[in-house]
Design a protein around this motif. Structure first.
Motif, PDB file in Angstrom:
ATOM      1  N   GLN A  93      -7.812  -3.051   0.741  1.00 23.84           N
ATOM      2  CA  GLN A  93      -6.605  -2.932  -0.583  1.00 23.84           C
ATOM      3  C   GLN A  93      -6.412  -0.708  -0.053  1.00 23.84           C
ATOM      4  O   GLN A  93      -8.041  -0.147  -0.208  1.00 23.84           O
ATOM      5  CB  GLN A  93      -7.247  -3.160  -1.889  1.00 23.84           C
ATOM      6  CG  GLN A  93      -6.399  -2.696  -2.811  1.00 23.84           C
ATOM      7  CD  GLN A  93      -4.493  -3.810  -2.289  1.00 23.84           C
ATOM      8  OE1 GLN A  93      -4.732  -4.189  -2.657  1.00 23.84           O
ATOM      9  NE2 GLN A  93      -3.653  -2.510  -2.350  1.00 23.84           N
ATOM     10  N   MET A  94      -5.358  -0.800   0.006  1.00 24.35           N
ATOM     11  CA  MET A  94      -4.888   0.807   0.452  1.00 24.35           C
ATOM     12  C   MET A  94      -4.527   0.822  -0.876  1.00 24.35           C
ATOM     13  O   MET A  94      -3.209   1.028  -0.540  1.00 24.35           O
ATOM     14  CB  MET A  94      -4.945   0.889   2.152  1.00 24.35           C
ATOM     15  CG  MET A  94      -5.658   0.794   2.640  1.00 24.35           C
ATOM     16  SD  MET A  94      -5.503   1.221   3.920  1.00 24.35           S
ATOM     17  CE  MET A  94      -4.047   0.281   4.384  1.00 24.35           C
ATOM     18  N   ASN A  95      -4.593   2.348  -1.640  1.00 26.06           N
ATOM     19  CA  ASN A  95      -3.400   2.401  -2.942  1.00 26.06           C
ATOM     20  C   ASN A  95      -3.441   4.214  -2.849  1.00 26.06           C
ATOM     21  O   ASN A  95      -4.151   4.845  -1.989  1.00 26.06           O
ATOM     22  CB  ASN A  95      -4.118   2.334  -3.822  1.00 26.06           C
ATOM     23  CG  ASN A  95      -4.301   0.847  -4.669  1.00 26.06           C
ATOM     24  OD1 ASN A  95      -3.653  -0.094  -3.721  1.00 26.06           O
ATOM     25  ND2 ASN A  95      -5.148   0.347  -4.895  1.00 26.06           N
ATOM     26  N   SER A  96      -2.399   5.000  -3.411  1.00 23.30           N
ATOM     27  CA  SER A  96      -1.923   5.802  -3.610  1.00 23.30           C
ATOM     28  C   SER A  96      -2.259   6.772  -1.424  1.00 23.30           C
ATOM     29  O   SER A  96      -3.129   7.956  -1.744  1.00 23.30           O
ATOM     30  CB  SER A  96      -2.930   6.909  -3.978  1.00 23.30           C
ATOM     31  OG  SER A  96      -3.143   6.208  -5.330  1.00 23.30           O
ATOM     32  N   LEU A  97      -1.673   5.414  -1.065  1.00 26.32           N
ATOM     33  CA  LEU A  97      -1.250   6.359   0.783  1.00 26.32           C
ATOM     34  C   LEU A  97      -0.841   7.588   0.806  1.00 26.32           C
ATOM     35  O   LEU A  97      -0.200   8.284   0.072  1.00 26.32           O
ATOM     36  CB  LEU A  97      -1.041   5.271   0.615  1.00 26.32           C
ATOM     37  CG  LEU A  97      -1.734   3.835   1.686  1.00 26.32           C
ATOM     38  CD1 LEU A  97      -1.265   2.481   1.877  1.00 26.32           C
ATOM     39  CD2 LEU A  97      -3.329   4.429   2.799  1.00 26.32           C
TER      40      LEU A  97
END
Length: 123
Positions: free
Chosen positions: A81-85
């Motif tokens: 899960q990749m956030n604030s890319l």
């Protein structure tokens, strides 16, 4: 006899999120660890996050607090899960699995790679 298939990459704006998946299939007795690496143009492939069979995890400093690795043991699947890319997260993301094989190759160990999935962060 072992295959890793990644999915979930794509184009996203800065600040957005993506979820990568990687499924391991084939003659697998056990999955000892799974990890995500990434490689940007002109750079070496580098570890992003890893998760071991017991559930312990580690992350690259650049993604701590933004990315989360998890797994589904029943499905031999790992997620990222990749956030604030950020634009600097742009790369091809590769799944890696450290496996103990079953079947005819029972007990042998193998480090297997997926084909990679492109993640592009751009406005």
């Amino acid at each position: 006899q072992v295959q890793l298939v990644e999915s979930g990459g794509g184009l996203v704006q800065p600040g957005g999120s993506l979820r990568l998946s990687c499924v391991a299939s084939g003659s697998i007795f056990s999955v000892n660890a799974m990890a995500w690496y990434r490689q940007a143009p002109g750079e070496q492939r580098a570890l992003v996050a890893a998760i071991r069979s017991g559930g312990s995890t580690n992350y690259a400093d650049s993604v701590k607090g933004r990315f989360a690795i998890s797994k589904d043991n029943a499905k031999n699947t790992v997620y990222l899960q990749m956030n604030s890319l950020k634009p600097e997260d742009t790369a091809v993301y590769y799944c890696n699995a450290d496996l103990t094989l079953g079947g005819s190759y029972y007990g042998e160990t193998l480090s297997s790679w997926g084909q990679g999935t492109q993640v592009t962060v751009h406005s």
